[in-house]
Design a protein around this motif. Sequence first.
Motif, PDB file in Angstrom:
ATOM      1  N   LEU A  73      11.629   1.759  -2.261  1.00 36.86           N
ATOM      2  CA  LEU A  73      12.399   1.215  -1.136  1.00 36.86           C
ATOM      3  C   LEU A  73      11.474   0.689  -0.044  1.00 36.86           C
ATOM      4  O   LEU A  73      10.360   1.199   0.140  1.00 36.86           O
ATOM      5  CB  LEU A  73      13.323   2.286  -0.570  1.00 36.86           C
ATOM      6  CG  LEU A  73      14.363   2.842  -1.553  1.00 36.86           C
ATOM      7  CD1 LEU A  73      15.171   3.952  -0.894  1.00 36.86           C
ATOM      8  CD2 LEU A  73      15.279   1.724  -2.055  1.00 36.86           C
ATOM      9  N   PRO A  74      11.904  -0.323   0.698  1.00 42.50           N
ATOM     10  CA  PRO A  74      11.044  -0.958   1.710  1.00 42.50           C
ATOM     11  C   PRO A  74      10.449   0.018   2.715  1.00 42.50           C
ATOM     12  O   PRO A  74       9.290  -0.132   3.117  1.00 42.50           O
ATOM     13  CB  PRO A  74      11.986  -1.962   2.386  1.00 42.50           C
ATOM     14  CG  PRO A  74      13.002  -2.285   1.336  1.00 42.50           C
ATOM     15  CD  PRO A  74      13.200  -1.023   0.565  1.00 42.50           C
ATOM     16  N   GLN A  75      11.218   1.029   3.133  1.00 43.86           N
ATOM     17  CA  GLN A  75      10.708   1.955   4.142  1.00 43.86           C
ATOM     18  C   GLN A  75       9.592   2.861   3.603  1.00 43.86           C
ATOM     19  O   GLN A  75       8.892   3.527   4.369  1.00 43.86           O
ATOM     20  CB  GLN A  75      11.832   2.820   4.716  1.00 43.86           C
ATOM     21  CG  GLN A  75      12.530   3.731   3.717  1.00 43.86           C
ATOM     22  CD  GLN A  75      13.781   3.111   3.148  1.00 43.86           C
ATOM     23  OE1 GLN A  75      13.853   1.905   2.953  1.00 43.86           O
ATOM     24  NE2 GLN A  75      14.782   3.946   2.898  1.00 43.86           N
ATOM     25  N   ASN A  76       9.401   2.884   2.283  1.00 39.07           N
ATOM     26  CA  ASN A  76       8.389   3.737   1.674  1.00 39.07           C
ATOM     27  C   ASN A  76       7.233   2.960   1.055  1.00 39.07           C
ATOM     28  O   ASN A  76       6.349   3.563   0.443  1.00 39.07           O
ATOM     29  CB  ASN A  76       9.027   4.623   0.596  1.00 39.07           C
ATOM     30  CG  ASN A  76      10.062   5.562   1.151  1.00 39.07           C
ATOM     31  OD1 ASN A  76       9.957   5.990   2.300  1.00 39.07           O
ATOM     32  ND2 ASN A  76      11.070   5.879   0.362  1.00 39.07           N
ATOM     33  N   ASN A  77       7.231   1.634   1.200  1.00 37.20           N
ATOM     34  CA  ASN A  77       6.215   0.859   0.487  1.00 37.20           C
ATOM     35  C   ASN A  77       4.860   0.922   1.189  1.00 37.20           C
ATOM     36  O   ASN A  77       4.672   1.612   2.183  1.00 37.20           O
ATOM     37  CB  ASN A  77       6.681  -0.585   0.260  1.00 37.20           C
ATOM     38  CG  ASN A  77       6.794  -1.395   1.536  1.00 37.20           C
ATOM     39  OD1 ASN A  77       6.155  -1.093   2.546  1.00 37.20           O
ATOM     40  ND2 ASN A  77       7.637  -2.416   1.521  1.00 37.20           N
ATOM     41  N   ALA A  78       3.916   0.170   0.645  1.00 37.54           N
ATOM     42  CA  ALA A  78       2.517   0.272   1.063  1.00 37.54           C
ATOM     43  C   ALA A  78       2.146  -0.663   2.218  1.00 37.54           C
ATOM     44  O   ALA A  78       0.989  -0.667   2.644  1.00 37.54           O
ATOM     45  CB  ALA A  78       1.610  -0.019  -0.134  1.00 37.54           C
ATOM     46  N   ARG A  79       3.078  -1.418   2.732  1.00 32.10           N
ATOM     47  CA  ARG A  79       2.743  -2.464   3.699  1.00 32.10           C
ATOM     48  C   ARG A  79       2.082  -1.923   4.965  1.00 32.10           C
ATOM     49  O   ARG A  79       1.102  -2.477   5.462  1.00 32.10           O
ATOM     50  CB  ARG A  79       3.990  -3.265   4.065  1.00 32.10           C
ATOM     51  CG  ARG A  79       3.710  -4.409   5.055  1.00 32.10           C
ATOM     52  CD  ARG A  79       4.958  -5.208   5.329  1.00 32.10           C
ATOM     53  NE  ARG A  79       5.457  -5.817   4.110  1.00 32.10           N
ATOM     54  CZ  ARG A  79       6.623  -6.480   4.035  1.00 32.10           C
ATOM     55  NH1 ARG A  79       7.390  -6.585   5.105  1.00 32.10           N
ATOM     56  NH2 ARG A  79       7.005  -7.020   2.898  1.00 32.10           N
ATOM     57  N   GLN A  80       2.613  -0.822   5.508  1.00 31.33           N
ATOM     58  CA  GLN A  80       2.102  -0.323   6.787  1.00 31.33           C
ATOM     59  C   GLN A  80       0.622   0.042   6.686  1.00 31.33           C
ATOM     60  O   GLN A  80      -0.183  -0.294   7.570  1.00 31.33           O
ATOM     61  CB  GLN A  80       2.900   0.891   7.252  1.00 31.33           C
ATOM     62  CG  GLN A  80       2.430   1.424   8.610  1.00 31.33           C
ATOM     63  CD  GLN A  80       3.199   2.646   9.072  1.00 31.33           C
ATOM     64  OE1 GLN A  80       3.932   3.254   8.305  1.00 31.33           O
ATOM     65  NE2 GLN A  80       3.026   3.023  10.324  1.00 31.33           N
ATOM     66  N   GLY A  81       0.240   0.745   5.625  1.00 33.00           N
ATOM     67  CA  GLY A  81      -1.164   1.118   5.464  1.00 33.00           C
ATOM     68  C   GLY A  81      -2.077  -0.082   5.345  1.00 33.00           C
ATOM     69  O   GLY A  81      -3.162  -0.115   5.935  1.00 33.00           O
ATOM     70  N   LYS A  82      -1.639  -1.070   4.599  1.00 32.92           N
ATOM     71  CA  LYS A  82      -2.440  -2.285   4.445  1.00 32.92           C
ATOM     72  C   LYS A  82      -2.602  -3.012   5.786  1.00 32.92           C
ATOM     73  O   LYS A  82      -3.665  -3.573   6.077  1.00 32.92           O
ATOM     74  CB  LYS A  82      -1.806  -3.209   3.408  1.00 32.92           C
ATOM     75  CG  LYS A  82      -1.938  -2.710   1.970  1.00 32.92           C
ATOM     76  CD  LYS A  82      -1.315  -3.698   1.002  1.00 32.92           C
ATOM     77  CE  LYS A  82      -1.677  -3.389  -0.444  1.00 32.92           C
ATOM     78  NZ  LYS A  82      -1.178  -2.091  -0.916  1.00 32.92           N
ATOM     79  N   MET A  83      -1.562  -2.982   6.598  1.00 30.05           N
ATOM     80  CA  MET A  83      -1.635  -3.630   7.910  1.00 30.05           C
ATOM     81  C   MET A  83      -2.612  -2.907   8.836  1.00 30.05           C
ATOM     82  O   MET A  83      -3.369  -3.534   9.579  1.00 30.05           O
ATOM     83  CB  MET A  83      -0.241  -3.698   8.535  1.00 30.05           C
ATOM     84  CG  MET A  83       0.696  -4.664   7.831  1.00 30.05           C
ATOM     85  SD  MET A  83       2.402  -4.588   8.454  1.00 30.05           S
ATOM     86  CE  MET A  83       2.181  -5.147  10.133  1.00 30.05           C
ATOM     87  N   ILE A  84      -2.604  -1.543   8.792  1.00 28.91           N
ATOM     88  CA  ILE A  84      -3.544  -0.790   9.623  1.00 28.91           C
ATOM     89  C   ILE A  84      -4.973  -1.044   9.170  1.00 28.91           C
ATOM     90  O   ILE A  84      -5.880  -1.230   9.990  1.00 28.91           O
ATOM     91  CB  ILE A  84      -3.224   0.717   9.593  1.00 28.91           C
ATOM     92  CG1 ILE A  84      -1.826   0.975  10.173  1.00 28.91           C
ATOM     93  CG2 ILE A  84      -4.270   1.505  10.376  1.00 28.91           C
ATOM     94  CD1 ILE A  84      -1.330   2.397   9.966  1.00 28.91           C
ATOM     95  N   ALA A  85      -5.194  -1.064   7.855  1.00 32.00           N
ATOM     96  CA  ALA A  85      -6.535  -1.370   7.340  1.00 32.00           C
ATOM     97  C   ALA A  85      -6.984  -2.755   7.781  1.00 32.00           C
ATOM     98  O   ALA A  85      -8.153  -2.960   8.149  1.00 32.00           O
ATOM     99  CB  ALA A  85      -6.551  -1.250   5.817  1.00 32.00           C
TER     100      ALA A  85
END
Length: 215
Positions: free
Chosen positions: A24-36
């Motif tokens: 589900l979108p709320q659990n995907n990997a996007r946030q971590g990639k954005m912080i990196a």
Amino acid sequence: MGKMEDFDYQQMLAGELYVTSEILPQNNARQGKMIAQQINQIPIEDKAKIQELVKKLFGKTGKDPYITPPVYVDYGRHVSVGDNFYANFDCIFLDVNRITIGDNVMFGPRVGLYTAGHPLDSKVRNEDQLEFGLPITIKDNVWLGGNVCVLPGVTIGENSVIGTGAVVTKDIPANSVAVGNPAKVVKTLGEKERKYWEKKRAEYFAAKQKFLADK
């Protein structure tokens, strides 16, 4: 609907087969990639800001974690590190499963921790895009040399050293030096190495004291 109601996300963290696109979108990997990505754009002299973002990137950190950018993650939040963690540039944390790192651990450049795996059968692998991940554990006081690759499911015991370019496919016992592809233990560390390096340390401080006294 939260993390614990997301079938494929739960499957991923359990080490079972899952489909990335079904998370589900709320659990995907996007946030971590954005912080990196943010870390990788911070001026290298702004150590405090980098450190602040590293603490935001990882799920858990001890005191004084630091990464020399650039760094790359999948989720980021599935990584936990202990006190005094340091990673040199170009390190990769492919954390579809959990990566647990102890205290006083050092990574050379381009270390890769790869929890991700795929079915060996091409039909199963390709038709449904199924994959899996197994956790990686790095115990206290471990040093991984440059370009070391750690594969899914591996545990590296405390005080061990993994030589440059090694591919760690199986668990490494504590107090070991391991090298090669696949990595094999070539030495067990003990009193002999401790005495040698304590002697070298004493020589360093004596030489430095003499240098300062002669100025």
